[in-house]
Scaffold this motif. Structure first.
Motif, PDB file in Angstrom:
ATOM      1  N   MET A 172       0.832  -1.196   0.000  1.00 14.20           N
ATOM      2  CA  MET A 172       0.000   0.000   0.000  1.00 14.20           C
ATOM      3  C   MET A 172       0.873   1.255   0.000  1.00 14.20           C
ATOM      4  SD  MET A 172      -3.262   0.758   2.522  1.00 14.20           S
ATOM      5  CE  MET A 172      -3.810  -0.943   2.414  1.00 14.20           C
ATOM      6  N   ALA A 173       1.974   1.222   0.764  1.00 13.80           N
ATOM      7  CA  ALA A 173       2.891   2.362   0.790  1.00 13.80           C
ATOM      8  C   ALA A 173       3.458   2.625  -0.607  1.00 13.80           C
ATOM      9  CB  ALA A 173       4.020   2.112   1.789  1.00 13.80           C
ATOM     10  N   LYS A 174       3.829   1.561  -1.315  1.00 11.46           N
ATOM     11  CA  LYS A 174       4.351   1.720  -2.677  1.00 11.46           C
ATOM     12  C   LYS A 174       3.294   2.292  -3.601  1.00 11.46           C
ATOM     13  CE  LYS A 174       7.834  -1.967  -2.588  1.00 11.46           C
ATOM     14  NZ  LYS A 174       8.257  -3.264  -3.169  1.00 11.46           N
ATOM     15  N   ASP A 175       2.050   1.822  -3.455  1.00  8.04           N
ATOM     16  CA  ASP A 175       0.957   2.348  -4.283  1.00  8.04           C
ATOM     17  C   ASP A 175       0.743   3.833  -4.015  1.00  8.04           C
ATOM     18  OD1 ASP A 175       0.550  -0.144  -5.392  1.00  8.04           O
ATOM     19  OD2 ASP A 175      -1.153  -0.645  -4.103  1.00  8.04           O
ATOM     20  N   PHE A 176       0.735   4.208  -2.751  1.00  6.36           N
ATOM     21  CA  PHE A 176       0.559   5.617  -2.402  1.00  6.36           C
ATOM     22  C   PHE A 176       1.701   6.464  -2.964  1.00  6.36           C
ATOM     23  CE2 PHE A 176      -2.038   4.793   1.769  1.00  6.36           C
ATOM     24  CZ  PHE A 176      -3.120   4.399   0.993  1.00  6.36           C
ATOM     25  N   ALA A 177       2.919   5.915  -2.954  1.00  2.00           N
ATOM     26  CA  ALA A 177       4.089   6.666  -3.426  1.00  2.00           C
ATOM     27  C   ALA A 177       4.018   6.990  -4.911  1.00  2.00           C
ATOM     28  CB  ALA A 177       5.366   5.882  -3.119  1.00  2.00           C
ATOM     29  N   GLU A 178       3.197   6.272  -5.644  1.00  2.00           N
ATOM     30  CA  GLU A 178       3.047   6.528  -7.080  1.00  2.00           C
ATOM     31  C   GLU A 178       2.031   7.629  -7.379  1.00  2.00           C
ATOM     32  OE1 GLU A 178       2.102   2.812  -8.857  1.00  2.00           O
ATOM     33  OE2 GLU A 178       4.067   1.910  -8.416  1.00  2.00           O
ATOM     34  N   GLU A 179       1.344   8.092  -6.348  1.00  4.80           N
ATOM     35  CA  GLU A 179       0.346   9.150  -6.527  1.00  4.80           C
ATOM     36  C   GLU A 179       1.008  10.526  -6.446  1.00  4.80           C
ATOM     37  OE1 GLU A 179      -2.795   8.530  -7.190  1.00  4.80           O
ATOM     38  OE2 GLU A 179      -2.759   6.364  -6.850  1.00  4.80           O
ATOM     39  N   ASP A 180       0.368  11.495  -7.089  1.00  8.59           N
ATOM     40  CA  ASP A 180       0.856  12.871  -7.022  1.00  8.59           C
ATOM     41  C   ASP A 180       0.226  13.641  -5.858  1.00  8.59           C
ATOM     42  OD1 ASP A 180       2.475  12.647  -9.315  1.00  8.59           O
ATOM     43  OD2 ASP A 180       0.747  13.026 -10.624  1.00  8.59           O
TER      44      ASP A 180
END
Length: 242
Positions: free
Chosen positions: A97-105
């Protein structure tokens, strides 16, 4: 990355001006905006909570202050947002989930307090997230944890770009043991392989020790990842040693 946090205790987030997250802000890698949604209440006493319809213990956060705060956030930073509600009933936060969030602007975190939220607030959110099966007094500490974990996967935040990928949980396994100088401290010696200079043997040792630690401490993780043939072989060796 733009991160906005809605909270009635904005000063709690001063700690994010320190250490790695503080440096990320200095580098321009993170724009952190803390919004006190109490500023948006229409109540004369600045209340943001009220008793629930139908009765019951405790107070609920009202929809109006959070909706109006979100309207202001949208005007300031228009565009697509990932809106995360801190909720004990949400999905458990993890490395993926942290990795997914990190891909957001653009991320928005809504921190709760009291007994919960007016259900209509959930219409604003894209994700309902928890950090575990326990209850805290508010969503501020979980939000700080999530921001810290997420920012580690934003390129440029960590001094060593490989650090986040090397650590526990990044590949589903716990991290292998690590040592620094001196090689012999009070009779406790660094494993010979680590000072051998043989990079392939070191790689295998680290992988085997990561598997050993995971099997010993978190065997449940081994059921959630797809092991390579090499990892399966090493795991069989570990089990035969026990």
């Amino acid at each position: 990355m733009d991160i906005t946090v809605l909270s009635i205790f904005p000063r709690m987030f001063d700690t994010l001006n320190e250490s790695v997250i503080g440096k990320a802000q200095e580098k321009g890698l993170l724009n952190l905006n803390i919004v006190d949604f109490r500023d948006y209440t229409t109540d004369k006493q600045n209340h943001v909570d009220d008793s629930p319809y139908g009765g019951g213990a405790g107070m609920l956060l009202q929809a109006q202050p959070i909706y109006d705060a979100m309207d202001a956030v949208e005007k300031k930073t228009p565009g697509k947002k990932r809106v995360i509600l801190l909720d004990p009933a949400g999905k458990t936060f993890n490395t993926k989930m942290a990795k997914d969030f990190a891909e957001e602007d653009n991320l928005v975190f809504i921190c709760g307090h009291y007994e919960g939220f007016d259900e209509r607030i959930k219409d604003l959110v894209t994700d309902e997230v928890s950090i575990g099966d326990y209850i805290l007094t508010g969503g501020e500490l979980p939000t700080m944890s999530m921001i810290d974990a997420t920012m580690r996967f934003v390129p440029g935040v960590l001094g060593n770009n490989f650090s986040a990928e090397e650590e526990s949980f990044s590949h589903g396994l716990l991290e292998y043991p690590q040592y620094s100088r001196p090689a012999d401290f009070r009779g406790k010696k660094v494993p010979d392989v680590l000072i051998s200079g043989n990079h392939e043997k070191i790689r295998i040792w680290r992988l085997k020790e990561a598997l050993r630690k995971t099997l010993d401490r978190r065997p449940d993780l081994l059921k959630t990842i797809e092991l390579t043939d090499e990892e399966k072989k090493l795991l069989r060796e570990i089990r035969s040693e026990n």
